[in-house]
Design a protein around this motif. Structure first.
Motif: not given
Length: 117
Positions: A73-91
């Motif tokens: 919140n101090a940086k006004n930023t949200a994150y999404l760490q994505m590991n073990s990515l699969k082809s179906e995560d393509t979007a």
């Protein structure tokens, strides 16, 4: 009014990782519910993850154990760490922010994530 700008998308091999960032304007971002959605070609936009101002998180079953949502919140930023990515995560991944008091919501412009198998 809140403006959201996503970054961090790209091309990655299956099994790899990416971290998406969502930078928000405005001084009250910390009170918003921040979330990530995604939309694959020919499909509807779907929920991926959400984090409340308290830090409580929610995930779609398809990403549980692989993705982690967080916020600074101090940086006004949200994150999404994505590991073990699969082809179906393509979007295209979209950042979302919701003001709890009014239900007003905002969207970013999206960032493309492509996972090659």
């Amino acid at each position: 009014q809140v403006q959201l700008v996503e970054s961090g998308g790209g091309l990655v091999q299956a099994g790899g990782s990416l971290r998406l960032s969502c930078a928000a304007s405005g001084r009250t971002f910390g009170s918003y519910v921040a979330g990530w959605f995604r939309q694959a070609p020919g499909k509807e936009r779907e929920f991926v993850a959400r984090i409340r101002s308290s830090g409580i998180t929610y995930y779609a079953d398809s990403v549980k154990g692989r993705f982690t949502i967080s916020r600074d919140n101090a940086k006004n930023t949200a994150y999404l760490q994505m590991n073990s990515l699969k082809s179906e995560d393509t979007a295209v991944y979209y950042c979302n922010a919701v003001r709890p008091s009014s239900g007003t919501y905002y969207w970013g412009q999206g960032t493309q994530v492509t996972v090659s198998s």
